[in-house]
Design a protein around this motif. Structure first.
Motif, short mmCIF file in Angstrom:
data_model
loop_
_atom_site.label_atom_id
_atom_site.label_comp_id
_atom_site.label_asym_id
_atom_site.label_seq_id
_atom_site.Cartn_x
_atom_site.Cartn_y
_atom_site.Cartn_z
N GLY A 13 53.69 21.02 59.47
CA GLY A 13 54.52 21.24 60.65
C GLY A 13 54.40 20.18 61.73
O GLY A 13 55.41 19.80 62.34
N SER A 14 53.17 19.69 61.98
CA SER A 14 53.04 18.76 63.11
C SER A 14 53.78 17.45 62.84
O SER A 14 54.41 16.89 63.74
CB SER A 14 51.56 18.49 63.42
OG SER A 14 50.94 17.87 62.33
N HIS A 117 48.97 21.40 68.04
CA HIS A 117 49.85 22.06 67.06
C HIS A 117 49.30 23.35 66.48
O HIS A 117 50.06 24.20 66.05
CB HIS A 117 50.21 21.09 65.95
CG HIS A 117 51.32 20.17 66.34
ND1 HIS A 117 52.65 20.52 66.20
CD2 HIS A 117 51.31 18.95 66.91
CE1 HIS A 117 53.42 19.53 66.65
NE2 HIS A 117 52.63 18.57 67.09
N ASN A 170 58.26 24.80 69.36
CA ASN A 170 58.91 24.01 68.31
C ASN A 170 60.39 24.36 68.26
O ASN A 170 60.83 25.37 68.82
CB ASN A 170 58.24 24.29 66.97
CG ASN A 170 56.86 23.64 66.92
OD1 ASN A 170 56.61 22.67 67.62
ND2 ASN A 170 55.98 24.20 66.12
N LYS A 207 47.09 29.86 54.85
CA LYS A 207 48.43 30.41 54.57
C LYS A 207 48.37 31.66 53.69
O LYS A 207 49.36 32.36 53.57
CB LYS A 207 49.30 29.35 53.87
CG LYS A 207 49.50 28.09 54.67
CD LYS A 207 50.37 28.34 55.87
CE LYS A 207 50.49 27.10 56.73
NZ LYS A 207 51.27 27.30 57.93
N GLU A 278 48.45 31.26 62.71
CA GLU A 278 49.72 30.51 62.74
C GLU A 278 50.05 30.29 64.20
O GLU A 278 50.40 31.24 64.90
CB GLU A 278 50.80 31.33 62.02
CG GLU A 278 51.94 30.55 61.46
CD GLU A 278 51.56 29.60 60.33
OE1 GLU A 278 51.61 28.38 60.55
OE2 GLU A 278 51.20 30.07 59.24
N SER A 279 49.92 29.06 64.66
CA SER A 279 50.13 28.85 66.09
C SER A 279 51.59 29.02 66.47
O SER A 279 51.91 29.35 67.61
CB SER A 279 49.67 27.46 66.49
OG SER A 279 50.55 26.53 65.91
N PHE A 280 52.48 28.78 65.52
CA PHE A 280 53.92 28.92 65.80
C PHE A 280 54.65 29.47 64.56
O PHE A 280 55.28 30.50 64.62
CB PHE A 280 54.51 27.56 66.22
CG PHE A 280 55.96 27.64 66.57
CD1 PHE A 280 56.37 27.94 67.87
CD2 PHE A 280 56.95 27.45 65.60
CE1 PHE A 280 57.72 28.05 68.19
CE2 PHE A 280 58.30 27.55 65.91
CZ PHE A 280 58.68 27.85 67.21
N GLY A 281 54.58 28.71 63.45
CA GLY A 281 55.28 29.13 62.23
C GLY A 281 56.64 28.46 62.13
O GLY A 281 57.67 29.12 62.02
N LEU A 282 56.62 27.12 62.15
CA LEU A 282 57.88 26.36 62.07
C LEU A 282 58.66 26.70 60.80
O LEU A 282 59.90 26.78 60.82
CB LEU A 282 57.57 24.86 62.13
CG LEU A 282 58.77 23.93 62.12
CD1 LEU A 282 59.65 24.12 63.35
CD2 LEU A 282 58.33 22.47 62.01
O1 GMT Z 1 48.55 24.34 58.96
C1 GMT Z 1 49.68 23.91 58.88
O2 GMT Z 1 50.65 24.52 58.50
C2 GMT Z 1 49.90 22.50 59.26
C3 GMT Z 1 49.91 22.37 60.72
C4 GMT Z 1 50.28 20.99 61.05
O3 GMT Z 1 49.83 20.57 62.06
O4 GMT Z 1 50.97 20.29 60.34
O5 GMT Z 1 50.80 23.38 61.26
C5 GMT Z 1 50.59 23.81 62.56
O6 GMT Z 1 51.58 23.17 63.34
C6 GMT Z 1 52.92 23.59 63.11
C7 GMT Z 1 53.86 22.74 63.96
O7 GMT Z 1 53.60 22.87 65.30
C8 GMT Z 1 53.04 25.08 63.41
O8 GMT Z 1 54.37 25.52 63.20
C9 GMT Z 1 52.08 25.85 62.49
O9 GMT Z 1 52.12 27.22 62.85
C10 GMT Z 1 50.67 25.33 62.66
N1 GMT Z 1 49.81 25.94 61.62
C11 GMT Z 1 48.85 26.80 61.93
O10 GMT Z 1 48.58 27.15 63.07
C12 GMT Z 1 48.10 27.34 60.77
#
Ligand code: GMT
Length: 373
Positions: A13-14, A117, A170, A207, A278-282
């Motif tokens: 997601g980031s 993120h 996001n 996940k 899940e900080s957001f869940g894009l």
């Molecule tokens: O863990 C992931 O899914 C990857 C991570 C990333 O940084 O790529 O995702 C985080 O950032 C995304 C974009 O801001 C958020 O939508 C996801 O919720 C977040 N993942 C977690 O918090 C587990």
């Protein structure tokens, strides 16, 4: 503005948010420099005013761990000195916020912004091996954003951060992400007219992909369904094993990494996201934009994204509840249509144009305050 975007290039997601934001800024006339160890996957294809700078770390027999932070910092300093950057925008604090801080020590006129993120705060960043330096780098950024209110609160809870953090959620491109029905593709995945459940992720333990398989096994007691697992990562072998143990080989399709998610989301009836964090869940937001209702865990920023009209949230361990909600949403066409429309409507609250405006305004604010300082 002249902006350096520092991000991870891989599926996640980031990197997606960084790439889409950088592309939108370039389309608005800013000059955007992406800095990473590989070309971010959403940047393929030429776009005017975007330049990619690859960070290469020299190898040397002494280096058990190649010093990426130094090579990245050096690249940023080069760019700031010779390309005249106004802003370094670091997506994901580890280690990007640290490199931005170091670059600023050499070129003090550059402004640094860090976007938090998720796992950079909740999982990896708060590990004692990183927490001191990550707190320091966040505190020394000129501007800090977080992708949800929940992540902002977690940052204050876990770190000694005393800076204001701006929440900029996001976003999704509502033109690109919309439902485009394709009955032929639907038949390929579900030849018997089964419902289609989808999960998209990087298959990391957070996940809980095994929980996705378990939930689908429970749904199948009431409803014929197929599961599309999209993505790749360390939990793929365990997910395959669990699929075999449950006798679901025919019902679970591993489709691997996919660049274009819209065709797959457009044939899906439900998105499952039983994450531990899940900080957001894009990925859920992109599904919602394609009219896919979401069943997920009630953690982190997910309650800020999924409302009662777009899906259902349950406690992380409540797989039975998630299966029940999935069955209720998919069993009746009228109910499903209400949720599908609700999902799209909710996604419209996260319109890319509006949230790119918010970032642009934030850039200007921080630039003005630093220059006035
Ligand atoms: O863990 C992931 O899914 C990857 C991570 C990333 O940084 O790529 O995702 C985080 O950032 C995304 C974009 O801001 C958020 O939508 C996801 O919720 C977040 N993942 C977690 O918090 C587990």
């Amino acid at each position: 503005m002249r902006i350096a975007v520092v991000c991870y290039p891989s599926y996640g997601g980031s990197g997606v948010v960084a790439s889409e934001l950088g592309k939108a800024m370039a389309a608005r006339g800013h000059q955007v420099h992406f800095v990473s160890y590989e070309l971010p996957f959403r940047l393929r294809g030429y776009q005017h005013a975007i330049i990619f700078h690859q960070v290469e770390v020299p190898t040397y027999p002494l280096f058990k761990y190649p010093p990426y932070v130094l090579a990245l910092t050096n690249k940023l300093v080069e760019l700031a000195r010779y390309g005249c950057l106004d802003i370094i925008h670091a997506h994901y604090a580890i280690p990007h916020a640290v490199s931005s801080y170091l670059a600023k020590q050499l070129v003090p006129e550059v402004v640094t912004i860090t976007t938090l993120h998720g796992t950079d705060i909740t999982l990896v960043g708060s590990d004692p091996s990183f927490s001191e330096i990550i707190s320091f780098a966040i505190n020394r950024s000129d501007g800090v954003t977080a992708v949800s209110r929940s992540l902002r609160a977690e940052t204050y809870r876990r770190f000694t951060v005393h800076r204001p953090i701006r929440v900029i959620p996001n976003f999704v491109d509502l033109q690109a992400y919309r439902r485009r029905p394709n009955p032929e593709l639907r038949r390929c995945f579900a030849p018997g007219g089964e419902k289609i459940v989808i999960h998209v992720s990087n298959f990391r333990p957070v996940k809980r992909v095994l929980a996705v398989v378990e939930i689908v096994a429970q749904i199948r007691e009431y409803l014929p369904v197929r599961l599309l697992l999209v993505g790749d990562g360390p939990d793929v072998p365990a997910a395959r094993r669990r699929t075999r143990e449950l006798g679901l080989e025919e019902a679970v399709l591993f489709v691997g990494r996919q660049d274009d998610l819209v065709p797959l989301l457009s044939v899906a009836d439900l998105f499952l996201l039983p994450s531990a964090q899940e900080s957001f869940g894009l990925a859920a937001l992109e599904a919602m934009a394609c009219g896919v209702p979401v069943v997920a865990s009630r953690v982190g920023g997910l309650p800020e994204v999924v409302d009662e009209h777009s899906g259902r949230l349950h406690e992380v361990e409540d797989l039975e509840g998630m299966a029940r909600s999935a069955v209720q949403i998919m069993s009746e066409q009228g109910v499903w249509e209400d949720y599908s429309e609700g999902a799209r409507r909710r996604a419209e609250q996260f319109d890319a144009q509006r949230l790119v405006d918010a970032y642009e305004e934030f850039y200007r604010e921080i630039l003005a305050s630093r220059r006035g300082a």
